[in-house]
Design an enzyme around this catalytic site. Structure first.
Site, short mmCIF file in Angstrom:
data_model
loop_
_atom_site.label_atom_id
_atom_site.label_comp_id
_atom_site.label_asym_id
_atom_site.label_seq_id
_atom_site.Cartn_x
_atom_site.Cartn_y
_atom_site.Cartn_z
N GLU A 143 0.66 -1.08 0.01
CA GLU A 143 -0.06 0.12 -0.24
C GLU A 143 0.85 1.28 0.10
OE1 GLU A 143 -3.57 0.63 0.07
OE2 GLU A 143 -3.58 -1.70 -0.43
N SER A 158 -44.82 -33.29 26.80
CA SER A 158 -44.70 -33.93 28.15
C SER A 158 -43.64 -33.42 28.96
CB SER A 158 -44.67 -35.29 27.83
OG SER A 158 -45.94 -35.94 27.27
#
Length: 753
Positions: free
Chosen positions: A158, A424
């Protein structure tokens, strides 16, 4: 020379050979009057002609040089001149633009680095990082703490002259312009890291002349105010790396599931390569493009002397990174839960936070593996596509939570947000409420057809067993007995007990609640089982232990160390002995744990839409759900099947290396028999019966003094009077039995007599 008339002096006329010499005459005006100065001497015609010829020859030679050497240098001189002129005017123009756009900016004395968005670091119980949350997705890491390959890779690709330029790189800018002109399109950018940081910190992403000028001014200011290392650290901790990751720490954890401190050379090259086009080059989107770009970064690092050929060879031999399209791992369900709860505890997050949780990452990973394996091996053929798990200790601390099959595919938390019928698995609350009004595990009821208003509940296998004890009925999950009990106790009182134990969802107080028709979350259902495990104390589910600032200031700390009692120890003891039988003799046999005493309950909803198993040892209470998000039917999946097997696998791993211990109140306890009669099944009133306060559980009936059991817990050691007052008994004479009353003894139960 001759004299003319009137005393005039006449000069002779000479004509040159070329005809362009002209006449040389002196008229009357040229005469010298009186005795003045000497008259000018006339030029000789021969000398004038020679001089003219020499001029012509010189002019000819000059014209030749102008066309060859002299003309080129003249052009160069003219170009240099105009370049200087244009440069001066260009500088004046640029200066004017800088002054104009600079004047539109706030005073430099007011400039300051904006605060980095707050990060929330979420830690497991042992201090390991679960996740980072916030706008950046990761905490800031000091330059000296991160892998050295990261800054090297970024500088190489960069901004190679980062440590030598003054914020703007003229050479880099010129090279970029030349490259772009030669290629006919935008190939390179000339911005330095300092300029990129200035843009990210202060400016909008729009490409305008004003923004570019302001970017340059801000870059100069950054270079004057901060060191190069400080600028580089700020850049690396704020720049976007794609996939919602800002900063190297967030990106490292996003793509590699590791800290930026531990990133290797190949991974650093991949991260640096993302900066050109973070979204397009993300390995989560295009791993091949990300890897190709990483190779270019490695080459740039070698050119700059950061790495050697052997290091490049090693990096290139590493397998390409394959990142999922989203954050992956079940721990992110936990992180989302934490972030949902934080604002209610401390308000808006305005600074970096560290949150300590109750999560055991080892258990978390094991839970995720178990569910994934069961879904992979059995889910397809059973038409089960999703699962969830929550595991809680006796204090209510959530030790593991899995909200779905794959967080990368679906971030919806099915453990804490999805409300489903428990089936249940809700029955333990019905039985506990019955025990509170005087029923016992050995109370006998008639398993026969029963009608409550217009509702006629049936057993799962559509068979009836006649006279059964409550312990047998719970172990075998008999619906008719649960329906009878809920009407004896009163639906409202069942709801009150369930709320007391920890269920927060609204429930309808009707008869069908006996079969778990009111929707609850898996977290609240599982936490409501914890009082059976811990001796009767409420276990408020919680995942956050402490919230602190980055400097260690504690903002919140939970207070679940002194929970209220919600069940009588005698009731807990009886319920534990009943639910142990669910695993040893009943519907939960697939969940049995070798060497450990465990209890629990299966749950299956209508048409096999949901299947659950919730169970516990003295160490953990764990609930597991299987089903489909769209509510489609599974292929006869019951709570005692797939969920029970998954529960077994997880709990075996969770208890590895621990010394087995019995459940509360199950050792040194004599069975309590029912001295009353058998209530006949039949038609029962549809309305509920109010038999107590929702805030205070009923006192243990008289004559039920407890003794200390082997584990030091209070346990029942006396015979309980039969069917203590506390609720109506259904009318006899309807159903498959006559409703006769007889004494039931242990011998009768064992021999079937």
């Amino acid at each position: 020379m001759a004299s003319g008339k009137s005393g005039q002096r006449i000069e002779p006329s000479f004509g040159g050979n070329d005809g362009d010499g002209g006449d040389l005459r002196v008229d009357a005006s040229d005469r010298v009057a009186g005795g003045g100065s000497k008259p000018r001497r006339a030029k000789s015609p021969e000398r004038g002609a020679k001089r003219e010829k020499r001029g012509r020859r010189a002019g000819g030679r000059g014209s030749g040089r102008s066309g060859s050497g002299g003309g080129f240098f003249g052009l160069v001189r003219r170009l240099a001149y105009w370049c200087v002129v244009l440069g001066i005017w260009g500088a004046i123009g640029v200066g004017g633009l800088v002054l104009y756009y600079g004047a539109r900016m706030p005073s430099a004395t007011s400039w300051s680095i904006p605060e980095r968005p707050p990060n929330v670091k979420i830690l497991a119980a042992n201090g390991d990082i679960i996740a980072n949350r916030g706008a950046t997705g990761g905490e800031a890491v000091a330059l000296e703490d991160m892998s050295p390959y990261i800054p090297q890779a970024v500088i190489a690709i960069e901004d190679r002259r980062f440590y030598s330029h003054f914020g703007v790189d003229p050479l880099g800018l010129a090279r970029a312009m030349l490259t772009n002109v030669m290629s006919g399109r935008m190939v390179q950018g000339g911005s330095t890291l300092t300029q990129q940081l200035a843009k990210n910190l202060f400016l909008s992403p729009e490409r305008t002349l004003e923004r570019k000028v302001q970017e340059v001014l801000l870059a100069f200011w950054l270079e004057q105010k901060y060191t190069k290392d400080q600028i580089l650290a700020m850049y690396l901790n704020r720049v976007f790396f794609g996939s919602n990751a800002y900063g190297v720490e967030a990106a490292s954890r996003r793509y590699f599931n590791k800290s930026a401190r531990d990133v290797n050379l190949g991974e650093a090259a991949l991260l640096a390569g993302l900066l050109k086009a973070p979204s397009r080059l993300s390995p989560a989107r295009d791993p091949e493009a990300a890897e190709e770009r990483a190779q270019l970064v490695l080459g740039a690092m070698r050119e700059e002397g950061f790495i050697s050929d052997s290091e490049i060879k090693t990096a290139m031999s590493q397998a390409p990174t394959r990142a999922k399209s989203f954050w992956s791992g079940a721990e992110h369900y936990v992180a989302d839960m934490v972030m949902d709860q934080v604002p209610g505890m401390i308000g808006e997050v305005t600074q970096d936070l560290v949150i300590d949780t109750t999560i055991d990452l080892t258990l978390e990973k094991k839970a995720e593996e178990v569910l994934a394996e069961r879904l992979e091996t059995e889910g397809g053929k059973l038409n089960a596509s999703q699962a969830a798990l929550v595991s809680i200790d006796g204090t209510g601390a959530i030790r593991a939570l899995v909200g779905g099959r794959d967080y990368a595919e679906s971030q919806f938390d099915r453990a804490s947000k999805a409300k489903r019928q428990p089936g249940s698995a809700f029955k333990p609350f019905v039985y506990a409420a019955a025990l509170e009004i005087g029923r016992t595990p050995m109370s006998v009821r008639n398993d026969a057809p029963v009608r409550i208003g217009n509702w006629t509940p049936e057993n799962y296998d559509q068979k009836y067993r006649g006279e059964v004890t409550l312990a047998d009925a719970l172990a075998n999950s008999l619906n008719t007995i649960a329906a009878q009990l809920v009407m004896e106790v009163g639906p409202q009182n069942v709801v009150k007990l369930a709320h007391r134990l920890g269920i927060d969802s609204d429930m309808q107080a009707n008869a069908s609640i006996a079969l778990g028709t009111s929707e609850v979350t898996l977290v609240e259902l599982t936490s409501s089982y914890a009082p059976f495990m811990n001796g009767g104390f409420k276990a408020t589910p919680h995942v956050i232990r402490r919230i602190s600032t980055a400097d260690g200031t504690v903002l919140y700390e939970n207070t679940y160390d002194n929970p209220p009692r919600v069940l009588d120890p005698a009731i807990v003891s009886e319920m534990n002995r009943m639910m142990v039988r669910v695993l040893t003799d009943g519907t939960g046999k697939n969940a049995r744990l070798p060497g450990w005493e465990a209890a629990g309950k299966t749950g299956t909803t209508q048409s096999f839409r949901d299947a659950l198993f919730v169970g516990y040892t003295s160490n953990l209470a764990t609930g597991i759900w299987f089903g489909n998000d769209d509510g489609k039917f599974m292929k006869k999946v019951t709570g005692g099947g797939l969920p029970a097997r998954a529960w077994h696998d997880f709990m075996v791993a969770a208890h590895e290396g621990l010394s087995p211990s019995p459940l509360f109140g199950t050792t040194g306890v004599q069975p309590v028999f029912d001295e009353g009669g058998i209530a006949a099944a039949g038609e029962m009133p549809a309305d509920g019966f109010d038999a107590g306060s929702p805030d205070v559980f009923p006192e243990r009936p008289a004559g039920m003094d407890g003794v200390e059991s082997m584990d030091g817990m209070a346990a029942v050691d006396q015979v309980r009077p039969a069917e203590q007052a506390g609720g109506p008994i259904p009318p006899a004479g309807v159903g498959e039995t006559t409703g006769g009353t007889r004494r039931t003894t242990l011998f009768d139960l064992l021999t079937g007599g």
